[in-house]
Design an enzyme around this catalytic site. Structure first.
Site, PDB file in Angstrom:
ATOM      1  N   GLU A 271       0.841  -1.211   0.000  1.00  0.00           N
ATOM      2  CA  GLU A 271       0.000   0.000   0.000  1.00  0.00           C
ATOM      3  C   GLU A 271       0.871   1.255   0.000  1.00  0.00           C
ATOM      4  O   GLU A 271       0.529   2.266  -0.620  1.00  0.00           O
ATOM      5  CB  GLU A 271      -0.930   0.016   1.221  1.00  0.00           C
ATOM      6  CG  GLU A 271      -1.955  -1.093   1.227  1.00  0.00           C
ATOM      7  CD  GLU A 271      -2.787  -1.161  -0.041  1.00  0.00           C
ATOM      8  OE1 GLU A 271      -3.237  -0.110  -0.535  1.00  0.00           O
ATOM      9  OE2 GLU A 271      -2.985  -2.284  -0.550  1.00  0.00           O
ATOM     10  N   TRP A 274       1.770   1.780  -3.477  1.00  0.00           N
ATOM     11  CA  TRP A 274       0.683   2.448  -4.228  1.00  0.00           C
ATOM     12  C   TRP A 274       0.769   3.966  -4.027  1.00  0.00           C
ATOM     13  O   TRP A 274       0.576   4.753  -4.944  1.00  0.00           O
ATOM     14  CB  TRP A 274      -0.693   1.971  -3.729  1.00  0.00           C
ATOM     15  CG  TRP A 274      -1.248   0.811  -4.480  1.00  0.00           C
ATOM     16  CD1 TRP A 274      -1.285  -0.481  -4.049  1.00  0.00           C
ATOM     17  CD2 TRP A 274      -1.859   0.816  -5.796  1.00  0.00           C
ATOM     18  NE1 TRP A 274      -1.885  -1.265  -5.014  1.00  0.00           N
ATOM     19  CE2 TRP A 274      -2.243  -0.497  -6.089  1.00  0.00           C
ATOM     20  CE3 TRP A 274      -2.113   1.814  -6.736  1.00  0.00           C
ATOM     21  CZ2 TRP A 274      -2.874  -0.850  -7.280  1.00  0.00           C
ATOM     22  CZ3 TRP A 274      -2.736   1.468  -7.931  1.00  0.00           C
ATOM     23  CH2 TRP A 274      -3.102   0.147  -8.193  1.00  0.00           C
ATOM     24  N   TRP A 303     -21.679  12.744 -17.719  1.00  0.00           N
ATOM     25  CA  TRP A 303     -22.014  12.643 -16.297  1.00  0.00           C
ATOM     26  C   TRP A 303     -23.351  13.326 -16.043  1.00  0.00           C
ATOM     27  O   TRP A 303     -23.707  14.295 -16.710  1.00  0.00           O
ATOM     28  CB  TRP A 303     -20.926  13.304 -15.446  1.00  0.00           C
ATOM     29  CG  TRP A 303     -19.543  12.735 -15.641  1.00  0.00           C
ATOM     30  CD1 TRP A 303     -18.508  13.326 -16.290  1.00  0.00           C
ATOM     31  CD2 TRP A 303     -19.052  11.470 -15.173  1.00  0.00           C
ATOM     32  NE1 TRP A 303     -17.398  12.520 -16.259  1.00  0.00           N
ATOM     33  CE2 TRP A 303     -17.698  11.366 -15.570  1.00  0.00           C
ATOM     34  CE3 TRP A 303     -19.608  10.414 -14.453  1.00  0.00           C
ATOM     35  CZ2 TRP A 303     -16.905  10.260 -15.277  1.00  0.00           C
ATOM     36  CZ3 TRP A 303     -18.821   9.315 -14.153  1.00  0.00           C
ATOM     37  CH2 TRP A 303     -17.482   9.249 -14.564  1.00  0.00           C
ATOM     38  N   ASN A 338     -10.596   2.406   3.827  1.00  0.00           N
ATOM     39  CA  ASN A 338     -10.287   2.276   2.396  1.00  0.00           C
ATOM     40  C   ASN A 338     -11.347   1.497   1.612  1.00  0.00           C
ATOM     41  O   ASN A 338     -11.743   1.899   0.522  1.00  0.00           O
ATOM     42  CB  ASN A 338      -8.922   1.618   2.215  1.00  0.00           C
ATOM     43  CG  ASN A 338      -8.572   1.465   0.749  1.00  0.00           C
ATOM     44  OD1 ASN A 338      -8.523   2.450   0.016  1.00  0.00           O
ATOM     45  ND2 ASN A 338      -8.376   0.249   0.303  1.00  0.00           N
ATOM     46  N   TRP A 356     -16.588  12.068 -11.142  1.00  0.00           N
ATOM     47  CA  TRP A 356     -15.679  11.751 -10.037  1.00  0.00           C
ATOM     48  C   TRP A 356     -15.059  13.002  -9.429  1.00  0.00           C
ATOM     49  O   TRP A 356     -14.721  13.037  -8.248  1.00  0.00           O
ATOM     50  CB  TRP A 356     -14.574  10.786 -10.490  1.00  0.00           C
ATOM     51  CG  TRP A 356     -13.658  11.295 -11.575  1.00  0.00           C
ATOM     52  CD1 TRP A 356     -13.796  11.109 -12.915  1.00  0.00           C
ATOM     53  CD2 TRP A 356     -12.466  12.079 -11.414  1.00  0.00           C
ATOM     54  NE1 TRP A 356     -12.773  11.716 -13.594  1.00  0.00           N
ATOM     55  CE2 TRP A 356     -11.938  12.320 -12.702  1.00  0.00           C
ATOM     56  CE3 TRP A 356     -11.794  12.601 -10.308  1.00  0.00           C
ATOM     57  CZ2 TRP A 356     -10.770  13.063 -12.913  1.00  0.00           C
ATOM     58  CZ3 TRP A 356     -10.631  13.343 -10.521  1.00  0.00           C
ATOM     59  CH2 TRP A 356     -10.136  13.566 -11.813  1.00  0.00           C
ATOM     60  N   TRP A 379      -9.898   8.113  -6.757  1.00  0.00           N
ATOM     61  CA  TRP A 379     -11.153   8.461  -7.454  1.00  0.00           C
ATOM     62  C   TRP A 379     -11.122   8.006  -8.908  1.00  0.00           C
ATOM     63  O   TRP A 379     -12.103   7.466  -9.419  1.00  0.00           O
ATOM     64  CB  TRP A 379     -11.444   9.971  -7.350  1.00  0.00           C
ATOM     65  CG  TRP A 379     -12.202  10.229  -6.092  1.00  0.00           C
ATOM     66  CD1 TRP A 379     -11.680  10.602  -4.888  1.00  0.00           C
ATOM     67  CD2 TRP A 379     -13.601  10.023  -5.882  1.00  0.00           C
ATOM     68  NE1 TRP A 379     -12.670  10.663  -3.944  1.00  0.00           N
ATOM     69  CE2 TRP A 379     -13.861  10.327  -4.525  1.00  0.00           C
ATOM     70  CE3 TRP A 379     -14.672   9.637  -6.687  1.00  0.00           C
ATOM     71  CZ2 TRP A 379     -15.146  10.230  -3.976  1.00  0.00           C
ATOM     72  CZ3 TRP A 379     -15.944   9.551  -6.143  1.00  0.00           C
ATOM     73  CH2 TRP A 379     -16.178   9.842  -4.808  1.00  0.00           C
TER      74      TRP A 379
HETATM   75  P1  FAD Z   1      -3.256   1.446   5.692  1.00  0.00           P
HETATM   76  O1  FAD Z   1      -4.090   0.392   5.065  1.00  0.00           O
HETATM   77  O2  FAD Z   1      -2.693   1.193   7.010  1.00  0.00           O
HETATM   78  O3  FAD Z   1      -2.098   1.775   4.651  1.00  0.00           O
HETATM   79  C1  FAD Z   1      -0.873   2.424   5.054  1.00  0.00           C
HETATM   80  C2  FAD Z   1      -0.654   3.668   4.225  1.00  0.00           C
HETATM   81  O4  FAD Z   1      -0.502   3.330   2.858  1.00  0.00           O
HETATM   82  C3  FAD Z   1      -1.798   4.669   4.269  1.00  0.00           C
HETATM   83  O5  FAD Z   1      -1.735   5.458   5.413  1.00  0.00           O
HETATM   84  C4  FAD Z   1      -1.591   5.430   2.980  1.00  0.00           C
HETATM   85  O6  FAD Z   1      -0.622   6.429   3.106  1.00  0.00           O
HETATM   86  C5  FAD Z   1      -1.065   4.358   2.035  1.00  0.00           C
HETATM   87  N1  FAD Z   1      -2.168   3.792   1.269  1.00  0.00           N
HETATM   88  C6  FAD Z   1      -3.020   2.799   1.634  1.00  0.00           C
HETATM   89  N2  FAD Z   1      -3.877   2.519   0.649  1.00  0.00           N
HETATM   90  C7  FAD Z   1      -3.578   3.352  -0.366  1.00  0.00           C
HETATM   91  C8  FAD Z   1      -4.115   3.558  -1.666  1.00  0.00           C
HETATM   92  N3  FAD Z   1      -5.123   2.820  -2.140  1.00  0.00           N
HETATM   93  N4  FAD Z   1      -3.594   4.532  -2.437  1.00  0.00           N
HETATM   94  C9  FAD Z   1      -2.560   5.272  -1.998  1.00  0.00           C
HETATM   95  N5  FAD Z   1      -1.998   5.132  -0.785  1.00  0.00           N
HETATM   96  C10 FAD Z   1      -2.505   4.186   0.025  1.00  0.00           C
HETATM   97  N6  FAD Z   1      -5.287   8.142   0.908  1.00  0.00           N
HETATM   98  C11 FAD Z   1      -4.783   9.287   1.412  1.00  0.00           C
HETATM   99  O7  FAD Z   1      -3.778   9.242   2.138  1.00  0.00           O
HETATM  100  N7  FAD Z   1      -5.364  10.500   1.119  1.00  0.00           N
HETATM  101  C12 FAD Z   1      -6.479  10.611   0.340  1.00  0.00           C
HETATM  102  O8  FAD Z   1      -6.948  11.725   0.075  1.00  0.00           O
HETATM  103  C13 FAD Z   1      -7.047   9.404  -0.174  1.00  0.00           C
HETATM  104  N8  FAD Z   1      -8.171   9.444  -0.931  1.00  0.00           N
HETATM  105  C14 FAD Z   1      -8.693   8.266  -1.431  1.00  0.00           C
HETATM  106  C15 FAD Z   1      -9.846   8.320  -2.225  1.00  0.00           C
HETATM  107  C16 FAD Z   1     -10.388   7.151  -2.756  1.00  0.00           C
HETATM  108  C17 FAD Z   1     -11.615   7.222  -3.621  1.00  0.00           C
HETATM  109  C18 FAD Z   1      -9.778   5.909  -2.472  1.00  0.00           C
HETATM  110  C19 FAD Z   1     -10.359   4.637  -3.023  1.00  0.00           C
HETATM  111  C20 FAD Z   1      -8.635   5.837  -1.689  1.00  0.00           C
HETATM  112  C21 FAD Z   1      -8.079   7.017  -1.155  1.00  0.00           C
HETATM  113  N9  FAD Z   1      -6.925   6.996  -0.334  1.00  0.00           N
HETATM  114  C22 FAD Z   1      -6.400   8.162   0.141  1.00  0.00           C
HETATM  115  C23 FAD Z   1      -6.193   5.725  -0.092  1.00  0.00           C
HETATM  116  C24 FAD Z   1      -6.616   4.945   1.176  1.00  0.00           C
HETATM  117  O9  FAD Z   1      -8.006   4.832   1.249  1.00  0.00           O
HETATM  118  C25 FAD Z   1      -6.112   5.573   2.454  1.00  0.00           C
HETATM  119  O10 FAD Z   1      -4.749   5.867   2.356  1.00  0.00           O
HETATM  120  C26 FAD Z   1      -6.294   4.608   3.642  1.00  0.00           C
HETATM  121  O11 FAD Z   1      -7.653   4.323   3.821  1.00  0.00           O
HETATM  122  C27 FAD Z   1      -5.719   5.221   4.890  1.00  0.00           C
HETATM  123  O12 FAD Z   1      -5.926   4.406   5.999  1.00  0.00           O
HETATM  124  P2  FAD Z   1      -4.711   3.735   6.769  1.00  0.00           P
HETATM  125  O13 FAD Z   1      -3.707   4.771   7.095  1.00  0.00           O
HETATM  126  O14 FAD Z   1      -5.289   2.953   7.885  1.00  0.00           O
HETATM  127  O15 FAD Z   1      -4.130   2.787   5.642  1.00  0.00           O
END
Ligand code: FAD
Length: 463
Positions: A271, A274, A303, A338, A356, A379
């Protein structure tokens, strides 16, 4: 040389190599700009602004203990930052500026403007890639291009880093303690108070996750009623925690985490990769910063401009419990799980066929972890317009998502107490049950029929 360190989204002392090098060059002054107009233009959520302010107060105190004065300056916009920093350098005879890079377009423009001014006054600027492990432009195809698919990007990222043993550099020798008072502009409204900003609490949050939850992350991360993810996204978004620090901490316990990419443990690091992928994308394709579709093919999608449906989504009253509970989590806490971000983004763009960009903006204005690259990436992934996105014909069914990821309706009941007494089996779409019980009025009717909405989306995307 007289040096200043410019703090931006790298609000940390720990593992901040640009800051350490500045201190080793004798830096006794740091600067942070409050930019309300710019934040408004970027839709930064008030709760994130509050977190920034609370963290800057913590940082100012900590820096003072190390003999470094944090100057907090009200600027408004990035243009004003450039002028004010230029003025600050003249007033304090600064000859050297250190900072960490930010990769978004406006931020890069700001830095380019400052560098050209600094050049004229023989001020040396040194910018570090402290926000990522692999700087944008370093993970490329054999022909030197940015990957357009995540898996080969990740494989190359791994090849570059799997032999690296990440470690922490010692904090440099510092100066005698000084006195520092936070200015009034840093006053907090405490909206973010549930998120600690001191390093001791943060270390505890990270250690608890790595010690206890990392091993089960793969199995629990999709269930919003379980605290199975790290919850550190707000800190990564503001650079309060660094990605190097996280990987180093994982390696301390699981030394081979980067060499066993197929293991469950790697799922979490994946992640973080990503996150890097999306940062690389906004640099390689700057139009993403202007909210253009990555895949131009979908510019033709028509849209819907339905304000009632959009408002129902924003307010968590679509009549689909998982979607509504998720939106209420966002409104109440400033954060969303997420799995739910994927579900609600799919619902808005496919079921409601709403652009979106409207959802992206709404998220940004409410998320404590709002981050252009990840938000845009997420998004466009859900809307199928993005790079390595979900194919347009894969449309999440919000009812089966709910049955799978909140089987007992625990998360739904937490945020929609109106549904507290609905049995587990019916809670995922309770309308028939409520009608039978003569309780239709307790919950919103569904804004769309799932099957009809799915067909409408498929037709719109095919065109
Ligand atoms: P964990 O699951 O513990 O992951 C660790 C770290 O990895 C996160 O803190 C984050 O920095 C990174 N990460 C995890 N998943 C993703 C992902 N899919 N894409 C990119 N980085 C990721 N993340 C944001 O930080 N800011 C946003 O504005 C944001 N907007 C999002 C919008 C949409 C529509 C979607 C589908 C995802 C978005 N995310 C965003 C990614 C992700 O949802 C969040 O990073 C995650 O939910 C944060 O929770 P966590 O720290 O417990 O993640």
């Amino acid at each position: 040389m007289k040096t200043v360190f410019w703090f931006r989204r790298d609000l940390r002392l720990f593992n901040n190599l640009a800051l350490y090098d500045a201190i080793e060059s004798g830096c006794k002054n740091a600067i942070f700009f409050i930019t309300p107009t710019q934040w408004r233009q970027h839709n930064v959520a008030p709760i994130q602004i509050d977190l920034i302010k609370r963290r800057v107060v913590f940082l100012g105190d900590l820096l003072a203990k190390h003999g470094i004065k944090l100057h907090v300056i009200d600027a408004g916009t990035y243009n004003e930052c450039v002028l004010l920093l230029d003025g600050f350098c003249s007033a304090h005879n600064i000859t050297q500026v250190f900072a960490n890079k930010e990769y978004e377009y406006n931020e890069q423009q700001r830095d380019a403007d400052f560098i050209s001014r600094a050049d004229k006054h023989q001020i040396k600027c040194t910018f570090y890639d402290g926000d990522v492990i692999a700087p944008p432009g370093t993970v490329v195809t054999k022909t030197g291009e940015m990957y357009k698919v995540f898996t080969p990007f990740k494989n190359t990222w791994l090849k570059l880093h799997q032999d690296t043993h990440f470690h922490f550099r010692q904090f440099p020798q510092c100066f005698a303690e000084i006195i520092w008072q936070p200015p009034a502009s840093l006053e907090s409204d405490n909206s973010s108070e549930k998120w600690p900003v001191d390093d001791a609490s943060l270390s505890g949050v990270i250690a608890r996750f790595i010690d206890k939850k990392l091993v089960s992350y793969k199995d629990t991360r999709d269930f919003p009623s379980i605290k199975g993810t790290s919850g550190i996204s707000p800190y990564l978004a503001l650079g309060i925690v660094s990605v190097h620090q996280l990987v180093a901490l994982v390696q301390q316990q699981h030394v081979d985490v980067l060499t066993s990419a197929k293991s469950n443990l790697f799922t979490w690091v994946n992640e973080l990769v990503w996150r890097e992928f999306y940062r690389h994308l906004i640099v390689a394709f700057p139009d993403l910063n202007k909210y253009k579709n990555f895949n131009e093919k979908y510019d033709a999608v028509k849209w819907r401009a339905d304000d009632n449906d959009f408002t129902a989504w924003c307010e968590g009253r679509t009549g689909y419990p998982l979607v509504d509970a998720a939106m209420r989590q966002l409104l109440e806490t400033g954060w969303m799980h997420n799995r739910l971000r994927m579900v609600v983004a799919s619902f808005l763009t496919k079921h409601l066929l709403i652009d979106w960009r409207k959802g992206e903006r709404f998220f940004m204005t409410h998320l404590i972890d709002g981050d252009l690259a990840s938000n845009n990436g997420g998004w466009q992934w859900a809307a199928s317009t993005g790079c390595d996105a979900q194919p347009y014909f894969r449309i999440f069914n919000p009812i089966t998502q709910s049955e799978r990821f909140d089987p007992k309706g625990e998360f739904i009941r937490k945020y929609i107490p109106e549904l507290e007494n609905v049995p587990d089996k019916q809670i995922h779409f309770p309308h028939e049950y409520l009608a039978k019980m003569n309780k239709k009025e307790v919950y919103w009717p569904a804004v769309v029929d799932h099957k009809a909405a799915r067909e409408r989306a498929l037709n719109a995307f095919k065109v």
